[in-house]
Design an enzyme around this catalytic site. Sequence first.
Site, PDB file in Angstrom:
ATOM      1  N   PRO A  85       1.119  -1.176  -0.004  1.00  0.00           N
ATOM      2  CA  PRO A  85      -0.137   0.035   0.066  1.00  0.00           C
ATOM      3  C   PRO A  85       0.793   1.293   0.008  1.00  0.00           C
ATOM      4  O   PRO A  85       1.801   1.421   0.549  1.00  0.00           O
ATOM      5  CB  PRO A  85      -0.848  -0.145   1.191  1.00  0.00           C
ATOM      6  N   GLU A  86       0.691   2.228  -0.830  1.00  0.00           N
ATOM      7  CA  GLU A  86       1.225   3.541  -0.863  1.00  0.00           C
ATOM      8  C   GLU A  86       0.345   4.552  -0.577  1.00  0.00           C
ATOM      9  O   GLU A  86      -0.712   4.324  -0.010  1.00  0.00           O
ATOM     10  CB  GLU A  86       1.818   3.660  -2.469  1.00  0.00           C
ATOM     11  N   HIS A  94      -4.440 -14.902  10.293  1.00  0.00           N
ATOM     12  CA  HIS A  94      -3.230 -13.824  10.177  1.00  0.00           C
ATOM     13  C   HIS A  94      -3.627 -12.801  10.820  1.00  0.00           C
ATOM     14  O   HIS A  94      -3.268 -11.463  10.767  1.00  0.00           O
ATOM     15  CB  HIS A  94      -2.351 -13.570   8.881  1.00  0.00           C
ATOM     16  N   ARG A 129       2.141 -11.477   5.664  1.00  0.00           N
ATOM     17  CA  ARG A 129       3.576 -11.636   5.235  1.00  0.00           C
ATOM     18  C   ARG A 129       4.332 -11.043   6.550  1.00  0.00           C
ATOM     19  O   ARG A 129       5.735 -11.105   6.734  1.00  0.00           O
ATOM     20  CB  ARG A 129       3.795 -10.854   3.991  1.00  0.00           C
ATOM     21  N   ARG A 168      21.759  15.647  -7.271  1.00  0.00           N
ATOM     22  CA  ARG A 168      21.573  14.282  -6.757  1.00  0.00           C
ATOM     23  C   ARG A 168      21.947  13.163  -8.153  1.00  0.00           C
ATOM     24  O   ARG A 168      21.432  13.501  -9.100  1.00  0.00           O
ATOM     25  CB  ARG A 168      20.022  14.032  -6.559  1.00  0.00           C
TER      26      ARG A 168
END
Length: 296
Positions: free
Chosen positions: A2-3, A93, A134, A177
Amino acid sequence: MPELPEVETIVSDLRPHLVGRTIVRCELRFPTIVRHPEPEAFVDSVVGLHIASVERRGKYIVIRADGDVLLVVHLGMSGQLRIVDPETRLAPHTHAVFDIDSPEGGLPPWGGAPGRAGSRHTPLGRQLRYTDPRRFGRLLLGTDAALLASGAMPRLGPEPIDPDFGADDLYRRFRKRKARLKAILLDQSTIAGVGNIYADESLHRARLRPDRLAGSLSRKSVGRLHESLRESLQVAIANRGSSVDTYRDAWGSMGTQQEKLLVYGRAGEPCFTCGRPLSLIRIAGRSTVFCRHCQR
Ligand SMILES: [Zn+2]
């Protein structure tokens, strides 16, 4: 994983049902999911917290209680934070269960995902449950200062969808950068909340190659990326995130952005703009999809 848009969706789902409520019980079924403080101390301190706000910072869910204590959830790869009816069978889980008190004078305005079929939610739900097959996710508890000092929560860069975050700010962060564009977008200390999906999507929208060096971009190109980044994230929020793997919202429903992705997960398929097959390379250890023709 998830972002920003997925976490934002969960946070806006949770907010009306948690703000003003108190955590009355906590059961840790897999204690090592708590990274700060020790699990016993976590349970002792989290019970009784009165929730003042529910916010997002980068990919973190930040539940702020009175007294500046934060309950922080990072979903890792496969974490899910849901509001459910306590009668609901525990999903496999399930690592943490928080009982939430009932509001006085009736039920909260249970709504769920607006206009989505199959998202009818019982008004009895009073449990917040964290599941994570996970186990890359984590739960944290403490003040801002304590979490930063412990290293449990890193220092994060600015929020890309913050109205105050300008293209000039991004340009300054890219200047000199030597890292590749994709790698720099994934770096949470440069910009918070962007991961593999929206890095590829925004670079495609901005017509920039993911392997270009960040410091090589003109001010104009950075301006285009700044706009594309915000657009990619805002569109995904409007579509309740991308359920490309295990992501579900706070009701257990899928988002719809995965049906509208331009490049992510489409290696070898035709570019929507030029029709040529999309390329797959690895940058910073992550699969990266882009169009060699449209992105320069
Ligand atoms: Zn193309």
